[in-house]
Write a protein that holds these residues in place. Structure first.
Motif, PDB file in Angstrom:
ATOM      1  N   SER A 285      -7.564  -4.430  -9.094  1.00  0.00           N
ATOM      2  CA  SER A 285      -8.294  -3.325  -8.478  1.00  0.00           C
ATOM      3  C   SER A 285      -8.855  -3.713  -7.115  1.00  0.00           C
ATOM      4  O   SER A 285      -8.878  -2.897  -6.186  1.00  0.00           O
ATOM      5  CB  SER A 285      -9.426  -2.862  -9.396  1.00  0.00           C
ATOM      6  OG  SER A 285     -10.318  -3.926  -9.685  1.00  0.00           O
ATOM      7  N   TYR A 286      -9.293  -4.978  -6.974  1.00  0.00           N
ATOM      8  CA  TYR A 286      -9.847  -5.386  -5.676  1.00  0.00           C
ATOM      9  C   TYR A 286      -8.764  -5.414  -4.605  1.00  0.00           C
ATOM     10  O   TYR A 286      -9.033  -5.150  -3.436  1.00  0.00           O
ATOM     11  CB  TYR A 286     -10.562  -6.740  -5.776  1.00  0.00           C
ATOM     12  CG  TYR A 286      -9.729  -7.889  -6.301  1.00  0.00           C
ATOM     13  CD1 TYR A 286      -8.773  -8.533  -5.500  1.00  0.00           C
ATOM     14  CD2 TYR A 286      -9.912  -8.367  -7.585  1.00  0.00           C
ATOM     15  CE1 TYR A 286      -8.021  -9.586  -5.973  1.00  0.00           C
ATOM     16  CE2 TYR A 286      -9.166  -9.438  -8.070  1.00  0.00           C
ATOM     17  CZ  TYR A 286      -8.220 -10.048  -7.268  1.00  0.00           C
ATOM     18  OH  TYR A 286      -7.476 -11.090  -7.727  1.00  0.00           O
TER      19      TYR A 286
ATOM     20  N   TYR B  82       0.832  -1.209   0.000  1.00  0.00           N
ATOM     21  CA  TYR B  82       0.000   0.000   0.000  1.00  0.00           C
ATOM     22  C   TYR B  82       0.865   1.256   0.000  1.00  0.00           C
ATOM     23  O   TYR B  82       0.606   2.195  -0.763  1.00  0.00           O
ATOM     24  CB  TYR B  82      -0.917   0.004   1.220  1.00  0.00           C
ATOM     25  CG  TYR B  82      -1.732   1.269   1.331  1.00  0.00           C
ATOM     26  CD1 TYR B  82      -2.882   1.441   0.573  1.00  0.00           C
ATOM     27  CD2 TYR B  82      -1.328   2.309   2.178  1.00  0.00           C
ATOM     28  CE1 TYR B  82      -3.629   2.614   0.655  1.00  0.00           C
ATOM     29  CE2 TYR B  82      -2.077   3.475   2.267  1.00  0.00           C
ATOM     30  CZ  TYR B  82      -3.218   3.616   1.507  1.00  0.00           C
ATOM     31  OH  TYR B  82      -3.939   4.782   1.584  1.00  0.00           O
TER      32      TYR B  82
ATOM     33  N   THR C  74      -6.320  -0.330   0.855  1.00  0.00           N
ATOM     34  CA  THR C  74      -6.771   0.953   1.401  1.00  0.00           C
ATOM     35  C   THR C  74      -7.505   0.743   2.713  1.00  0.00           C
ATOM     36  O   THR C  74      -7.300   1.485   3.684  1.00  0.00           O
ATOM     37  CB  THR C  74      -7.681   1.673   0.392  1.00  0.00           C
ATOM     38  OG1 THR C  74      -6.974   1.851  -0.847  1.00  0.00           O
ATOM     39  CG2 THR C  74      -8.113   3.031   0.920  1.00  0.00           C
TER      40      THR C  74
ATOM     41  N   SER D 289      -8.325  -1.908  -3.305  1.00  0.00           N
ATOM     42  CA  SER D 289      -9.432  -1.560  -2.408  1.00  0.00           C
ATOM     43  C   SER D 289      -9.202  -2.137  -1.016  1.00  0.00           C
ATOM     44  O   SER D 289      -9.398  -1.451  -0.001  1.00  0.00           O
ATOM     45  CB  SER D 289     -10.758  -2.084  -2.976  1.00  0.00           C
ATOM     46  OG  SER D 289     -11.056  -1.475  -4.202  1.00  0.00           O
TER      47      SER D 289
END
Length: 233
Positions: A115-116, A31, A122, A119
């Motif tokens: 993309s998951y 991240y 985050t 998510s």
């Protein structure tokens, strides 16, 4: 669409294993790599970061506790630090958190994140961050945008309405979060009998994460009661 038509079946397995703390730290490293605008994350650099910053916890990686290894023998996995760091990256790939792609020009391997995964990364950062976070004005910002658009209408009127709608949806979620958070802390206080524990829970948790972050702004400068009628109008 069902969740596991998007996510791999073993996506959460690393966070349910005995080594979950190690994998959690590795995911947070990913991240923070994204936050430094690393569109292309070299696999070797990621392994080096794990090895250098998390030496102590990597050495505690228990290979015998891995549940999803297929015909994996300890004889093929060295117990040294670089091998364990590389093993963590391999498990992230096997569980669908990352993809590995090769640069055909340099033959360097790079990490690609679905993309998951971004998510979930985050969310993990928000859950583990000690920072209470800055309050994002939703009520006043919505009022200001609508007021400005109403006074000088242009081709962006529809876009402004969409933003106002999305901000209102987000505000509703924030208000629901506030309500549940207050109930959680009230319920916990009913089970705490130590004065020190009550004070610590209030000042360390409730005040920073609930009152200062949500309740106080919504009662003062970003007041729902103050701006509700003008926004509806």
């Amino acid at each position: 669409m069902r969740l596991f038509t998007i996510l791999p079946d073993n996506f959460f397995s690393i966070l349910a294993s005995k080594n979950k703390d190690i994998y959690a730290e590795a995911l947070l490293v990913l991240y923070h790599s994204l936050q430094t605008d690393e569109l292309s994350i070299k696999k070797s650099d990621f392994i080096r970061t794990l090895r250098d910053k998390y030496r102590d916890i990597l050495l505690n990686l228990d290979l015998k506790e891995e549940q999803d290894l297929e015909d994996e023998s300890d004889d093929f996995i060295s117990d040294d630090l670089p091998s364990k760091a590389a093993f963590v990256v391999r498990r992230l790939e096997e569980c669908g958190w990352i993809d590995i792609e090769m640069d055909t020009g340099t033959f360097d391997e790079h990490l690609a994140l679905p993309s998951y995964t971004i998510s979930f990364l985050t969310l993990l950062d928000e859950l583990t961050s000690d920072d209470s976070g800055e309050y994002v004005s939703l009520v006043h910002a919505t009022y200001t945008e609508l007021k400005g658009e109403d006074e000088e209408r242009d081709e962006f009127l529809y876009a402004t309405l969409i933003r106002a709608y999305e901000s209102t949806r987000k505000l509703k979620t924030e208000l629901i979060t506030l309500g549940h958070s207050i109930r959680i802390f009230q319920n916990r206080l009913g089970r705490v009998f130590s004065t020190n524990s009550i004070l610590a829970d209030y000042f360390d948790q409730y005040k920073a994460r609930v009152s200062d972050r949500y309740y106080h702004p919504l009662k003062t400068f970003d007041s729902v009661a103050k701006f509700k009628r003008p926004i509806i109008t």
